[in-house]
Design a protein around this motif. Sequence first.
Motif, short mmCIF file in Angstrom:
data_model
loop_
_atom_site.label_atom_id
_atom_site.label_comp_id
_atom_site.label_asym_id
_atom_site.label_seq_id
_atom_site.Cartn_x
_atom_site.Cartn_y
_atom_site.Cartn_z
N ALA A 8 10.94 -1.42 10.69
CA ALA A 8 9.50 -1.21 10.48
C ALA A 8 9.20 -0.24 9.34
CB ALA A 8 8.86 -0.68 11.77
N GLU A 9 10.22 0.14 8.61
CA GLU A 9 10.03 1.11 7.53
C GLU A 9 9.16 0.54 6.40
OE1 GLU A 9 14.00 1.39 9.52
OE2 GLU A 9 12.99 -0.18 8.36
N PRO A 10 8.41 1.40 5.71
CA PRO A 10 7.68 0.93 4.53
C PRO A 10 8.65 0.52 3.44
CG PRO A 10 7.60 3.33 4.68
CD PRO A 10 8.23 2.85 5.95
N TYR A 11 8.15 -0.24 2.48
CA TYR A 11 9.01 -0.75 1.41
C TYR A 11 8.28 -0.61 0.08
CZ TYR A 11 11.49 -4.19 -1.49
OH TYR A 11 12.18 -4.82 -2.50
N ARG A 12 9.04 -0.25 -0.95
CA ARG A 12 8.47 -0.15 -2.29
C ARG A 12 9.52 -0.55 -3.32
NH1 ARG A 12 4.13 2.04 -5.01
NH2 ARG A 12 4.60 2.55 -7.19
N HIS A 13 9.05 -1.23 -4.36
CA HIS A 13 9.93 -1.60 -5.47
C HIS A 13 9.19 -1.40 -6.78
CE1 HIS A 13 12.85 -3.81 -7.88
NE2 HIS A 13 11.83 -4.47 -8.41
N GLY A 22 7.87 -4.69 -12.79
CA GLY A 22 7.11 -4.86 -14.02
C GLY A 22 5.68 -4.36 -13.92
N GLU A 23 4.86 -4.79 -14.86
CA GLU A 23 3.51 -4.25 -15.00
C GLU A 23 2.49 -4.92 -14.08
OE1 GLU A 23 1.85 -6.77 -18.79
OE2 GLU A 23 3.17 -5.08 -19.20
N VAL A 24 2.91 -5.93 -13.33
CA VAL A 24 2.03 -6.56 -12.34
C VAL A 24 2.45 -6.10 -10.96
CG1 VAL A 24 1.26 -8.74 -11.34
CG2 VAL A 24 1.63 -8.56 -13.81
N GLY A 25 1.49 -5.59 -10.20
CA GLY A 25 1.78 -5.04 -8.88
C GLY A 25 1.19 -5.86 -7.75
N VAL A 26 1.82 -5.76 -6.60
CA VAL A 26 1.34 -6.42 -5.39
C VAL A 26 1.36 -5.42 -4.24
CG1 VAL A 26 1.63 -8.31 -3.76
CG2 VAL A 26 2.26 -8.64 -6.16
N LEU A 27 0.22 -5.30 -3.56
CA LEU A 27 0.12 -4.50 -2.35
C LEU A 27 0.06 -5.44 -1.15
CD1 LEU A 27 -0.50 -1.96 -0.63
CD2 LEU A 27 -2.90 -2.23 -1.28
N ALA A 76 7.81 -9.38 0.51
CA ALA A 76 7.87 -8.28 -0.45
C ALA A 76 9.15 -8.34 -1.28
CB ALA A 76 7.78 -6.95 0.29
N GLU A 77 10.27 -8.63 -0.62
CA GLU A 77 11.54 -8.69 -1.34
C GLU A 77 11.60 -9.88 -2.29
OE1 GLU A 77 14.38 -8.61 1.84
OE2 GLU A 77 14.36 -6.41 1.96
N TYR A 78 10.99 -10.99 -1.89
CA TYR A 78 10.90 -12.17 -2.76
C TYR A 78 10.18 -11.81 -4.06
CZ TYR A 78 9.23 -16.81 -4.31
OH TYR A 78 8.93 -17.94 -5.04
N LEU A 79 9.08 -11.09 -3.95
CA LEU A 79 8.30 -10.69 -5.12
C LEU A 79 9.05 -9.66 -5.95
CD1 LEU A 79 4.86 -10.40 -3.31
CD2 LEU A 79 5.54 -12.22 -4.88
N ALA A 80 9.73 -8.74 -5.27
CA ALA A 80 10.49 -7.71 -5.98
C ALA A 80 11.63 -8.32 -6.80
CB ALA A 80 11.05 -6.69 -4.98
N THR A 115 6.14 -5.25 -9.26
CA THR A 115 6.09 -3.97 -8.58
C THR A 115 5.42 -4.18 -7.23
OG1 THR A 115 6.09 -2.63 -10.58
CG2 THR A 115 5.07 -1.65 -8.65
N VAL A 116 6.07 -3.71 -6.16
CA VAL A 116 5.63 -4.06 -4.80
C VAL A 116 5.46 -2.79 -3.96
CG1 VAL A 116 6.22 -5.31 -2.69
CG2 VAL A 116 6.84 -6.27 -4.92
N SER A 117 4.36 -2.77 -3.20
CA SER A 117 4.12 -1.69 -2.25
C SER A 117 3.76 -2.30 -0.90
CB SER A 117 2.98 -0.79 -2.74
OG SER A 117 2.67 0.22 -1.78
#
Length: 259
Positions: free
Chosen positions: A7-12, A15-20, A36-40, A45-47
């Motif tokens: 259940a931990e948060p994830y961040r990657h 590039g210059e396009v981000g996804v929340l 999230a990992e697919y996009l990363a 950039t993923v949050s």
Amino acid sequence: MPVLPGAEPYRHDGGEVGVLLCHGFTGSPQSLRPWAEYLAERDLTVSLPLLPGHGTRWEDLQLTGWHDWYAEVDRALRALRERCTQVFVFGLSMGGALALRLAAKHGDDVAGVVVVNPANKVHGLAAHALPVVRHFVRSTPGITSDIAKPGGEEVGYDRVPLHAAHSLRRFFQQVDGELPQVTQPLLLLHSPQDHVVPPADSARILSRVSSTDVREVLLEQSYHVATLDHDADRIFEESLGFIGRLAPSVGKEGTAAGG
């Protein structure tokens, strides 16, 4: 209180396009982690934050409300905007409502919205009793792991705290009134067989947003947590295509240039 495994948060930082990405009520980032990992992996950039009161024990959720949940995704969006040229907001279930409110409130700072089985209302006669019943009954059975795929499991709570459910109901009422302020391109994917959020919620959202660039996709093989279900790959691919169409810096293969 320790966070539940997975259940931990994830961040990657990509590039210059981000996804929340915004997870659902009583759920956790685990339900969206593969997305999230697919996009990363495609250099976005993923949050994927963990919402307050979630990912630990249901009693912690009892102490929070919708202002806490929204404040967390609002903070995450602002952080992404500081480093990205374009930011997209995605959400599952209540997370879809969070994403739509971010779009309504932040205007051009949100480039597009993708929601999966978005929730718009607490249904049933019991919903109208929440303002009173929550003072006498602490919780009801949980709503996690509505997944058609054998072995699919969502990390979340097995109880729904009624104080938080009451706040959720008020949040949906708030967002419903703000939906006409949503003007961004919208991709809405929903499951005809959903045992948590009825298709009526998606229909309501589609009828109230002001977006003109709208696409609706049916997830015929999945239940509510479609991001962990048979249609997960389709969700991931459709969302990447959506970003690629709207973000010039994302190439045909989905890799962000200049990362």
